[in-house]
Design an enzyme around this catalytic site. Structure first.
Site, mmCIF file in Angstrom:
data_model
loop_
_atom_site.group_PDB
_atom_site.id
_atom_site.type_symbol
_atom_site.label_atom_id
_atom_site.label_comp_id
_atom_site.label_asym_id
_atom_site.label_seq_id
_atom_site.Cartn_x
_atom_site.Cartn_y
_atom_site.Cartn_z
ATOM 1 N N CYS A 292 4.383 2.972 -4.614
ATOM 2 C CA CYS A 292 4.665 4.710 -6.015
ATOM 3 C C CYS A 292 3.285 5.699 -5.291
ATOM 4 C CB CYS A 292 4.379 3.621 -7.167
ATOM 5 S SG CYS A 292 3.209 2.692 -7.338
ATOM 6 N N HIS B 230 1.059 8.589 -11.197
ATOM 7 C CA HIS B 230 -0.510 8.227 -10.022
ATOM 8 C C HIS B 230 -1.293 9.659 -9.834
ATOM 9 C CE1 HIS B 230 0.163 3.685 -10.223
ATOM 10 N NE2 HIS B 230 1.269 4.030 -9.690
#
Lengths: 355, 355, 355, 355
Positions: free
Chosen positions: D152, D245
């Protein structure tokens, strides 16, 4: 609703602050209302909205960014409907000036909430209180009028209480709140005050919680509103949540309900029929959870695009009759969204004089 | 206290979990007790403490790291005083075995709290309840005995209520809690459940809050404890706080106190004199705040090295008589520290049979 | 150190703000210094400290609460040593005035940090830089002088880098920081900006990180400091942490060290011997972790009463030579505590002219 | 795209976990795919999905709640397209079995990402890598095939890097990440580990960040992918963020770009044309911010319904050439949404053999 005069131009007063921004955000693309003017304090007036606003959630609608901010003065703001996100220290005078000038003012401020001739409205709960506008106009000689919405935490509690009060008659209500930081505006609560912390105090919040619900759940007559005859005790707390006020309630009723009857009242309540289908009205104004651990602000706050109040944890109370938990979005259902729904209700019921 | 037999060797049962670790941390350098043995479940037994423990706060005391974990069995654990941080599904049997084997068990588990012959003690509040040990030994034929401490949130509420109940007689008590994640142990509450959130539910917490205070504030006599005659309604919530349970209370009394009288009772309360000067006793068991916005967990939780309960926001209650807020450290005052203070009280009052 | 002239009276300039409060807190009970005066802006001057200060951590020392706040003017503040927590927009002029008036100014402000004749000191790292004071006095004609401490994040990075630079010669340094909200003072970062969020920007922070370390790790000679010959690239981020700046570093050296050699350098470093035993000096200025997941701000920030810098996660870097993480308390080691240690160093080395 | 064979039945393997739930959520109402089967571990198989799943975000789609969970076995799961949210310890074998059985497997697991014959795809970046499927089928004799999406955090970095690498040739890349807790699944990160904290370590994360980007930005030929010739150094950190993120990057290029040229490359990049208009493709795959303090996870994570990667803070790097920040939704763009977009690309390019 195919009204040839739609969209109606509207203005937001106090448009640069946190609640004002929520109005701007929710009005972008509104099917009935067109945000035509933004107004704020003198020091912002005359400048571009984007230049005087620290935008705090998502992206600023591009149509608004370049709009010139006006002063909060009915002689320069021309919209027939104005949404007020003004601070209470200026709201009193400014809102009266707009109402006197024939405008409909939908206010978030506390100033007029408890005035006997001013409706304090959650449409699904007490749409009929709009009748107070006639009293207000007659008494004050205003061509327009002021309609207020309640304190954000009181709103969640009132929606949850409405069906139960209607069925069983609330007599005593204990509420303990855990309120989101967005309720304090921006910059609002310093992060050093709330990270890993609880602040067991919110200035001037408990008095609102202890008196606004009785008016909203009261009965409107020709002479005004007769408050609902229950007493409230409130504990207001600030917690490290972005959006969503959670309210624990313990309630004693005139007629003690069974858990089943109470659950049915909550589950089946759909609010005043006149509200259904309004653009900002949620499909379900009150969502009733039967699971143990809901509602929760992060998981449930956007239900019904922030307009649904979630209720759960219905159980017996050892002192009163019932305990339960209510939660809803404080800046949408509890502030800007509630005001917009009030305005839609005015339009739908032909009370605007403009639609 | 210059006792030639000090220090007394002690053991911690369930030493690898969160509460067990707090025992280990608080016992390091204790002037009376020497942590001589650590015990845990079968799968940890026989291994080094450091190898089976994910240490969660500060540094593991070096003296303990290499200690071999024992089984929770009185035939392999020899300390005369054992602190139990066991889960309730094993605590019942294990604690009884230790008590039968002549050990004094200071327990955090719920299993024996409500047993009529087991003291549920907060030393400053009800030191005299230790007299139940005689009843317990006589009735059960145990050479040792079990002394319990209360649910962590009930502890904060009970300390705050103690001076007011003594003076004015509590009749009805509402409590709404906002509890720290450390109360759920480790790994405990998943971060996805609590970041930016409130969970309005803690399994099995409200029943404890609704019944343990009456026992602690009850009157001990020859036949046991007569519960204090008040009823409690509890709302338990989990919030994004590391340590410190905050409890909002509304209380109705037999005799309505003035705010001044209530404030004086809180401010002047110092607890049972026998507790003063014990190694773990705080200088001030109850700190009374007059400022608006205190107590707060992050700012006040370590008062009295985590053993002081902070109380504030005393004000009138529209339904009952008084509203106020209590807050304290859930794993120190509300768990391990409270147990250690109980043990110190047993030693100081000559009830250990060992000192 | 049994100096008959101790304690030395000291003053704090900017005493009402967040860093100023940390000075007040750390100076309470200091063995060498007695906080004799507090000074702040004109609008606070003349009023009681407790009346103009919103105290943000723990309890205000009682001795200070009633002290009258003075203006930041050497004609009204008489202490020979003054700690400056002033904002940079006023620090330049005020600190110079105090230095000219013969006072030793220990400054947290950025204004003089990069001046060639002003020491920028972390005692364990570059105590010998105090020699610049002679240059400063000679050049500026000041009877007193200014000693600065570095940006809080640069401090953590510099302590971690010091032993490695000494041994292997740093050439290129990449730093990415995750900084606590307390670094922004109070009210500082609004909670709506940081709850559940990262802000990848801190105004004016990266330039400080990119130039202050070279001065601190530079070599002092008769003509001043020759900067250490490495270049720094910095990414500064704000995270939802109360206290403790975490810094990720990747470093290329003149001489590539083995992991073992680098670990040894970090583990064995104890800093300048002259610092050992000073009241505020930690037993261990740099704590080296070998476990995978440390240092962490919440767990390690109070190591050495907030004065120890924790370093860990030493490993190979695919681009440069080594990667590691440094973390320390930004308002203690990185601000007020660092300043106090600088003052202690001045006293211990006879550079105060007062002790 | 009016394909008479739509919708295509699809299955989710590992459907009860956090990523599996995101698949279920994103597939509800998908215009091309119909979630026909859910599969999970043996102990869940045979039971209703709602009974074995602790749902963690929003409401479980009602159509799925009653679905019987199947075993992860191609003999009982019949859908031609399967999305794999399996843990890496089982993904290797199970995914191969499905591929061998003629199914297209869209995998989030790390097992096959670096296999030379398995495409590691972000559609906008390297849609042409799907050509590896031919090599894969030929080499392994599979009737179906496996297409993977990246780690990710590597996904956010790769999208930001793609336009710059295409224009200027990346040579050395520093990345420091601040990753959301949802990346660790559920229950995942204990709240006691992350409240008010940073964990400077995520197991096995840095190696993925240091090698996956080179494959994704590599050139596909008849013999496979030639990795992009740059080196990466990664620092991976966990922060108290729910979703999103954040990645800080410093990059050195073959040809140093001006800031203007770099900004233009980022602003104008729209990704592979074949992706445009796919149901899950965002209007803007890379949103470029010019304001100082963006992107931020809480404010920007849902841009493009969680599929847009936000990039900002472009500036000069003192060591390399450019610094910037990339941020995106880790469980949507970085996991389930990315897989679904991969599947849509397979359908749109006629590579499914089923549409």
């Amino acid at each position: 609703m195919t009204n040839p005069r739609l969209p109606i131009p509207v203005a937001v007063l106090g448009a640069t602050g946190a609640v004002g921004q929520t109005f701007v955000r929710l009005l972008a693309g509104h099917p009935w209302f067109e945000l035509a003017e933004v107004a704020a304090s003198e020091r912002s007036a005359g400048r571009a909205y984007a230049d005087v606003t620290k935008w705090i959630e998502g992206d600023m609608p591009t149509a608004i960014a370049g709009m010139t901010v006006k002063a909060c003065d009915p002689s320069v703001v021309s919209a027939p409907i104005v949404f007020s996100a003004l601070d209470s220290h200026v709201a009193g005078e400014v809102e009266a000036a707009f109402a006197a000038a024939g405008r409909l003012v939908l206010s978030n401020a506390k100033n007029y909430r408890m005035a006997p001739d001013v409706p304090l409205v959650i449409p699904e709960v007490n749409a009929d209180h709009l009748a107070l506008l006639d009293l207000q106009r007659a008494g004050r000689g205003w061509a327009g009028g002021i309609v207020t919405n309640a304190n954000c935490a009181a709103t969640m509690a009132a929606v949850a209480l409405a069906p139960l009060h209607a069925a069983f008659g609330a007599r005593r209500v204990f509420v303990a709140t855990m309120q989101a930081v967005s309720g304090a505006g921006y910059p609002g609560v310093p992060s050093l005050d709330i990270l890993g912390n609880v602040i067991p105090y919110i200035g001037d919040e408990e008095p609102k919680l202890e008196r606004e619900m009785q008016k909203m759940l009261g009965v409107v007559g020709t002479g005004g509103v007769t408050d609902a005859p229950f007493a409230v005790s409130a504990h207001a707390n600030r917690v490290a949540v972005e959006n969503g006020h959670t309210v624990c309630l313990s309630v004693e009723f005139e007629r003690e309900p069974s858990l089943d009857d109470a659950a049915r009242a909550l589950r089946e309540w759909t609010g005043a029929p006149v509200v259904r289908g309004l653009p900002t009205a949620p499909d379900v104004p009150l969502h009733f959870f039967t699971s143990d651990d809901r509602p929760q602000p992060r998981r449930d706050v956007m239900r019904g695009r922030g307009m649904t109040v979630s209720v759960g944890r219905l159980r017996r109370d050892p002192l009163f009759h019932l305990k339960f938990v209510a939660m809803g979005h404080n800046t949408i259902r509890g502030a800007a969204g509630g005001s917009i729904l009030n305005a839609e209700l005015l339009v739908a019921t032909g009370r605007t004089g403009v639609a």
